[in-house]
Design a protein around this motif. Structure first.
Motif, PDB file in Angstrom:
ATOM      1  N   ALA A 149       0.852  -1.180   0.000  1.00  0.00           N
ATOM      2  CA  ALA A 149       0.000   0.000   0.000  1.00  0.00           C
ATOM      3  C   ALA A 149       0.892   1.235   0.000  1.00  0.00           C
ATOM      4  CB  ALA A 149      -0.919  -0.007   1.221  1.00  0.00           C
ATOM      5  N   MET A 150       0.430   2.269  -0.700  1.00  0.00           N
ATOM      6  CA  MET A 150       1.176   3.530  -0.779  1.00  0.00           C
ATOM      7  C   MET A 150       0.214   4.685  -0.526  1.00  0.00           C
ATOM      8  SD  MET A 150       3.296   3.078  -4.283  1.00  0.00           S
ATOM      9  CE  MET A 150       4.747   2.059  -4.353  1.00  0.00           C
ATOM     10  N   PRO A 151       0.543   5.559   0.412  1.00  0.00           N
ATOM     11  CA  PRO A 151      -0.318   6.726   0.632  1.00  0.00           C
ATOM     12  C   PRO A 151      -0.399   7.625  -0.602  1.00  0.00           C
ATOM     13  CG  PRO A 151       1.211   6.437   2.452  1.00  0.00           C
ATOM     14  CD  PRO A 151       1.616   5.466   1.384  1.00  0.00           C
ATOM     15  N   SER A 152       0.656   7.592  -1.447  1.00  0.00           N
ATOM     16  CA  SER A 152       0.646   8.371  -2.681  1.00  0.00           C
ATOM     17  C   SER A 152       1.435   7.603  -3.735  1.00  0.00           C
ATOM     18  CB  SER A 152       1.275   9.757  -2.455  1.00  0.00           C
ATOM     19  OG  SER A 152       1.299  10.482  -3.664  1.00  0.00           O
ATOM     20  N   GLN A 153       0.693   6.895  -4.594  1.00  0.00           N
ATOM     21  CA  GLN A 153       1.345   6.128  -5.660  1.00  0.00           C
ATOM     22  C   GLN A 153       2.078   7.112  -6.562  1.00  0.00           C
ATOM     23  OE1 GLN A 153       0.948   5.805  -9.095  1.00  0.00           O
ATOM     24  NE2 GLN A 153       0.983   3.637  -9.596  1.00  0.00           N
ATOM     25  N   PRO A 154       3.332   6.823  -6.966  1.00  0.00           N
ATOM     26  CA  PRO A 154       4.149   7.802  -7.673  1.00  0.00           C
ATOM     27  C   PRO A 154       3.541   8.392  -8.950  1.00  0.00           C
ATOM     28  CG  PRO A 154       5.494   5.947  -6.999  1.00  0.00           C
ATOM     29  CD  PRO A 154       4.075   5.597  -6.683  1.00  0.00           C
ATOM     30  N   PHE A 155       2.757   7.633  -9.693  1.00  0.00           N
ATOM     31  CA  PHE A 155       2.210   8.147 -10.949  1.00  0.00           C
ATOM     32  C   PHE A 155       0.845   8.811 -10.758  1.00  0.00           C
ATOM     33  CE2 PHE A 155       5.022   4.657 -12.442  1.00  0.00           C
ATOM     34  CZ  PHE A 155       5.972   5.460 -13.039  1.00  0.00           C
ATOM     35  N   SER A 156      -0.044   8.144 -10.036  1.00  0.00           N
ATOM     36  CA  SER A 156      -1.400   8.692  -9.872  1.00  0.00           C
ATOM     37  C   SER A 156      -1.485   9.723  -8.749  1.00  0.00           C
ATOM     38  CB  SER A 156      -2.388   7.560  -9.598  1.00  0.00           C
ATOM     39  OG  SER A 156      -2.181   7.022  -8.297  1.00  0.00           O
ATOM     40  N   ARG A 157      -0.544   9.650  -7.807  1.00  0.00           N
ATOM     41  CA  ARG A 157      -0.538  10.517  -6.615  1.00  0.00           C
ATOM     42  C   ARG A 157      -1.742  10.241  -5.701  1.00  0.00           C
ATOM     43  NH1 ARG A 157       4.267  11.640  -7.646  1.00  0.00           N
ATOM     44  NH2 ARG A 157       4.891  13.300  -9.046  1.00  0.00           N
ATOM     45  N   LYS A 158      -2.351   9.066  -5.861  1.00  0.00           N
ATOM     46  CA  LYS A 158      -3.508   8.690  -5.045  1.00  0.00           C
ATOM     47  C   LYS A 158      -3.112   7.579  -4.076  1.00  0.00           C
ATOM     48  CE  LYS A 158      -6.836   9.373  -8.805  1.00  0.00           C
ATOM     49  NZ  LYS A 158      -7.816   8.670  -9.647  1.00  0.00           N
ATOM     50  N   PRO A 159      -3.791   7.490  -2.940  1.00  0.00           N
ATOM     51  CA  PRO A 159      -3.598   6.323  -2.080  1.00  0.00           C
ATOM     52  C   PRO A 159      -3.959   5.061  -2.878  1.00  0.00           C
ATOM     53  CG  PRO A 159      -4.841   8.021  -0.927  1.00  0.00           C
ATOM     54  CD  PRO A 159      -4.745   8.438  -2.369  1.00  0.00           C
ATOM     55  N   THR A 160      -3.062   4.075  -2.866  1.00  0.00           N
ATOM     56  CA  THR A 160      -3.242   2.871  -3.694  1.00  0.00           C
ATOM     57  C   THR A 160      -2.808   1.647  -2.900  1.00  0.00           C
ATOM     58  OG1 THR A 160      -2.802   4.172  -5.685  1.00  0.00           O
ATOM     59  CG2 THR A 160      -2.622   1.788  -5.898  1.00  0.00           C
ATOM     60  N   MET A 161      -3.565   0.563  -3.054  1.00  0.00           N
ATOM     61  CA  MET A 161      -3.219  -0.710  -2.423  1.00  0.00           C
ATOM     62  C   MET A 161      -3.353  -1.836  -3.437  1.00  0.00           C
ATOM     63  SD  MET A 161      -6.512  -1.184   0.135  1.00  0.00           S
ATOM     64  CE  MET A 161      -6.576   0.470   0.792  1.00  0.00           C
ATOM     65  N   GLY A 162      -2.558  -2.887  -3.241  1.00  0.00           N
ATOM     66  CA  GLY A 162      -2.579  -4.008  -4.179  1.00  0.00           C
ATOM     67  C   GLY A 162      -2.739  -5.337  -3.475  1.00  0.00           C
ATOM     68  N   PHE A 163      -3.459  -6.243  -4.141  1.00  0.00           N
ATOM     69  CA  PHE A 163      -3.790  -7.537  -3.561  1.00  0.00           C
ATOM     70  C   PHE A 163      -3.634  -8.666  -4.575  1.00  0.00           C
ATOM     71  CE2 PHE A 163      -6.318  -4.278  -1.560  1.00  0.00           C
ATOM     72  CZ  PHE A 163      -6.178  -4.560  -0.214  1.00  0.00           C
ATOM     73  N   SER A 164      -3.368  -9.850  -4.072  1.00  0.00           N
ATOM     74  CA  SER A 164      -3.487 -11.091  -4.818  1.00  0.00           C
ATOM     75  C   SER A 164      -4.488 -11.942  -4.059  1.00  0.00           C
ATOM     76  CB  SER A 164      -2.150 -11.839  -4.886  1.00  0.00           C
ATOM     77  OG  SER A 164      -1.178 -11.082  -5.553  1.00  0.00           O
TER      78      SER A 164
END
Length: 181
Positions: free
Chosen positions: A129-144
């Motif tokens: 999870a990133m509070p600010s994804q480098p490209f979108s600048r949005k909080p982003t989380m990833g799952f499998s």
């Protein structure tokens, strides 16, 4: 991560499934049109909710000359397979999330497929999870996530046992929070 609604980034998501073919190989296919939303509760992750929807018409196989034989369309529309004309969506709604470790969980929910609703359980890995994804600048989380379902539980029993009953489903997804969520 902030609370709120996280939407699927379809560019960084996939739903792939495989099923035994005569016990000789595993036939692999995917869906390309689907959506999911996470209602994220950071104070109690187990209270978060996940909903997802798949368009069965978006099935893609690696069947040789699939375009010529219209195999993907047959698989999507045939009454013995996905019967998408009568059942245009495959739906999932979580009912519980049980955190096992900081980055693994069991998610239970109801899968509605071919008009039949059954409980399923998915093994979930929180990839990051990133509070600010480098490209979108949005909080982003990833799952499998993964699960194995018995297709006959939903009435899909065409060619059993030659085509296996157990279908392994593998899901990857990144979800981002919008500015107003």
């Amino acid at each position: 991560m902030p609370a709120g609604k996280y939407t699927l980034d379809l560019t960084h998501a996939s739903i792939v499934w495989k099923v035994s073919h005569f016990g000789l190989s595993n036939y692999v296919a995917r869906f390309t049109d689907f959506d999911a939303i996470i209602e994220f509760n950071p104070n109690n992750i187990e209270k978060s909710k996940v909903t997802a929807s798949i368009n069965p018409m978006s099935v893609q196989t690696a069947y040789p000359n699939a375009e010529e034989k219209d195999f993907d369309n047959i698989l999507a529309t045939d009454k013995g397979w996905f019967n998408a004309k009568a059942f245009p969506r495959i739906e999932f709604q979580s009912t519980s999330i049980n955190m096992l470790t900081d980055d693994t969980a069991k998610m239970s929910g109801n899968l509605v497929f071919l008009g039949v609703s059954k409980a399923v359980e998915l093994d979930v890995t929180i990839n990051g999870a990133m509070p600010s994804q480098p490209f979108s600048r949005k909080p982003t989380m990833g799952f499998s996530a993964s699960t194995v379902i018995k297709r006959s539980d939903w009435g899909l029993d065409k060619y059993l046992p030659h085509i296996g009953d157990d279908v392994e489903v593998m899901i990857e997804g990144e979800f981002s929070k919008g500015p107003d969520d």
